[in-house]
Scaffold this motif. Structure first.
Motif, PDB file in Angstrom:
ATOM      1  N   SER A 162      54.427  80.625 -43.653  1.00 12.97           N
ATOM      2  CA  SER A 162      54.631  79.337 -44.303  1.00 12.97           C
ATOM      3  C   SER A 162      55.077  79.604 -45.734  1.00 12.97           C
ATOM      4  O   SER A 162      54.408  80.342 -46.474  1.00 12.97           O
ATOM      5  CB  SER A 162      53.325  78.534 -44.298  1.00 12.97           C
ATOM      6  N   THR A 163      56.191  79.033 -46.133  1.00 14.38           N
ATOM      7  CA  THR A 163      56.664  79.267 -47.508  1.00 14.38           C
ATOM      8  C   THR A 163      55.665  78.726 -48.529  1.00 14.38           C
ATOM      9  O   THR A 163      55.426  79.352 -49.569  1.00 14.38           O
ATOM     10  CB  THR A 163      58.040  78.608 -47.728  1.00 14.38           C
ATOM     11  N   ARG A 164      55.067  77.581 -48.225  1.00  9.90           N
ATOM     12  CA  ARG A 164      54.092  76.999 -49.151  1.00  9.90           C
ATOM     13  C   ARG A 164      52.877  77.909 -49.307  1.00  9.90           C
ATOM     14  O   ARG A 164      52.444  78.203 -50.420  1.00  9.90           O
ATOM     15  CB  ARG A 164      53.661  75.622 -48.630  1.00  9.90           C
ATOM     16  N   LYS A 165      52.333  78.384 -48.185  1.00  8.74           N
ATOM     17  CA  LYS A 165      51.146  79.238 -48.240  1.00  8.74           C
ATOM     18  C   LYS A 165      51.459  80.584 -48.871  1.00  8.74           C
ATOM     19  O   LYS A 165      50.643  81.142 -49.626  1.00  8.74           O
ATOM     20  CB  LYS A 165      50.580  79.440 -46.830  1.00  8.74           C
ATOM     21  N   GLY A 191      62.780  74.931 -42.548  1.00 11.73           N
ATOM     22  CA  GLY A 191      61.648  74.194 -43.111  1.00 11.73           C
ATOM     23  C   GLY A 191      60.592  75.148 -43.614  1.00 11.73           C
ATOM     24  O   GLY A 191      60.866  76.319 -43.916  1.00 11.73           O
ATOM     25  N   ASP A 192      59.349  74.673 -43.688  1.00  9.29           N
ATOM     26  CA  ASP A 192      58.266  75.487 -44.245  1.00  9.29           C
ATOM     27  C   ASP A 192      57.897  76.659 -43.346  1.00  9.29           C
ATOM     28  O   ASP A 192      57.552  77.734 -43.829  1.00  9.29           O
ATOM     29  CB  ASP A 192      57.036  74.601 -44.466  1.00  9.29           C
ATOM     30  N   ASP A 193      57.991  76.484 -42.042  1.00  9.12           N
ATOM     31  CA  ASP A 193      57.614  77.527 -41.093  1.00  9.12           C
ATOM     32  C   ASP A 193      58.821  78.422 -40.821  1.00  9.12           C
ATOM     33  O   ASP A 193      59.811  77.986 -40.234  1.00  9.12           O
ATOM     34  CB  ASP A 193      57.108  76.897 -39.791  1.00  9.12           C
TER      35      ASP A 193
END
Length: 313
Positions: free
Chosen positions: A82-85, A69-71
Motif C-alpha cells: 500500500s503506498t499510503r502504508k 491506485g493505493d494497492d
C-alpha cells in the motif's frame, strides 16, 4: 526543504536503489537481488538503516507493474504494498510511485549519445512520438510525446499483447508455448525467462539467459541462432508498436536483456523484421532505433521525478 530523496527502480529480479539531491542525480547507488528480501518494505528498510545522517523524507519509486491506485503489485514477483502504508512506515512526507518504464521514459531525454547504440540508420522527426520498449524480467513499454513545455509519458502494458507467428519455425515455437502456458503473450518470449524458453524449444538445452547471450557473443552457433530468433521477434513487435503510435521520433530499446544483447543487433534480423510491415517498409526504414546502454537508466528517470518532489517539498 528536504535535502535528499530516496530513489528505487524495482524490477522483477533486481532493485536499483539510490539517493539524490536537488539536482536529481543518483548517488549511493546499490544493486540489490530481490530474492535476498521477503518484501519491498524489508529492502527499503535495510537501505535506509545503512545510511548516515538525516534520512530522506521523500521517495520516488519505479515499479515493474501497472500503477492503478493505493494497492501496488509487481507483475513478475509476488510483492505488493500500500503506498499510503509504505509512506507511513518509512516516514516519507511525500511518495511518488510510477510504472518502471514510465520512469525510464522520463529519463530518456537526459541521456547522451554515449548512452545510446544505433541499430541501422534513420532520422528522427523532431516533435514526433518516441517509443521505449525493453526486455528484462518482462517486456516494458512506454510512449514519450514531446510537448512545448517538456514531454508527456504514457505507460503501457503492451508486453501482454498476444504473440503471433509469421514463419513455420515461429509457429512451432508458439505451439510449444501454448501447450506449456496456454495463451501466449509477447513477454513469454521477449524477456529473460522468454529467451530461456525459446532456447529450450530450439535446442533442447536449458541454460540461463545470461549463459545463452554470453555464448552467442562468443560465436556459439546454437545460442546465436536462438538470440537471432529472439531479435527477429523483437524487431517485428517494435515495428508493430512503431506503426501503432507513429513513433517517428525514434525507437529506444532498454531493459537488461536488451542491453546485454546490444552487440548482436547489427548482424541479426531485427532491423529487417522491424521494417518488414508492407506497405510501410519505406516509412519504418526512416525510423531510428537505438539500444540504451546506460547501466541505470531507470534511476536517471526516477531521479527526475525525485528532483521535482524536492522542489515542491
Amino acid at each position: 526543504m528536504t535535502s535528499t530523496v530516496l530513489l528505487a527502480d524495482i524490477g522483477g529480479t533486481t532493485t536499483r536503489i539510490a539517493r539524490a539531491g536537488a539536482d536529481g542525480v543518483p548517488f549511493d547507488i546499490r544493486l540489490e537481488a530481490n530474492d535476498s528480501y521477503g518484501s519491498l518494505e524489508e529492502l527499503l528498510h535495510a537501505y535506509l538503516a545503512s545510511l548516515s545522517g538525516e534520512p530522506p523524507r521523500c521517495a520516488a519509486l519505479a515499479i515493474a507493474g501497472p500503477i492503478d491506485g493505493d494497492d501496488v503489485r509487481l507483475t513478475n514477483r509476488d510483492w505488493r504494498f500500500s503506498t499510503r502504508k509504505l509512506a507511513e512506515d518509512l516516514s516519507f512526507a511525500r511518495l511518488s510511485v510510477l510504472n518502471d518504464f514510465e520512469a525510464f521514459a522520463h529519463g530518456l531525454p537526459l541521456l547522451t549519445r554515449e548512452d545510446l547504440l544505433e541499430v541501422g540508420t534513420g532520422r528522427a522527426v523532431p516533435g514526433a512520438p518516441m517509443l521505449l520498449c525493453g526486455p528484462g524480467t518482462g517486456l516494458g513499454t512506454a510512449l514519450i510525446i514531446p510537448r512545448e513545455d517538456g514531454h508527456e509519458v504514457l505507460p503501457s502494458e503492451a508486453g501482454h499483447m498476444r504473440l503471433g507467428a509469421v514463419t513455420t519455425d515461429e509457429a512451432r515455437i508458439v505451439a510449444h508455448l501454448v501447450r506449456d502456458l496456454g495463451p501466449v503473450s509477447v513477454e513469454h518470449v521477449l524477456s529473460g525467462p522468454g529467451l530461456v524458453r525459446l532456447h529450450r524449444i530450439l535446442s533442447g538445452e536449458s541454460l540461463s539467459s545470461h549463459a545463452i547471450i554470453k555464448a552467442a557473443l562468443d560465436g556459439q552457433r546454437q545460442e546465436k541462432e536462438s538470440c537471432h530468433v529472439f531479435l527477429r521477434l523483437l524487431g517485428r513487435v517494435l515495428g508493430d508498436l512503431a506503426l501503432a503510435f507513429d513513433a517517428k521520433g525514434g525507437v529506444f530499446v532498454g531493459g537488461g536483456v536488451g542491453r546485454a544483447m546490444a552487440h548482436l543487433f547489427a548482424e541479426s534480423p531485427l532491423r529487417d523484421a522491424f521494417e518488414e510491415h508492407p506497405p510501410y517498409r519505406d516509412r519504418l526504414a526512416l525510423v531510428p532505433i537505438h539500444v540504451v546502454m546506460h547501466a541505470t537508466p531507470g534511476l536517471v528517470g526516477i531521479g527526475e521525478i525525485g528532483r521535482r518532489l524536492l522542489v515542491d517539498a
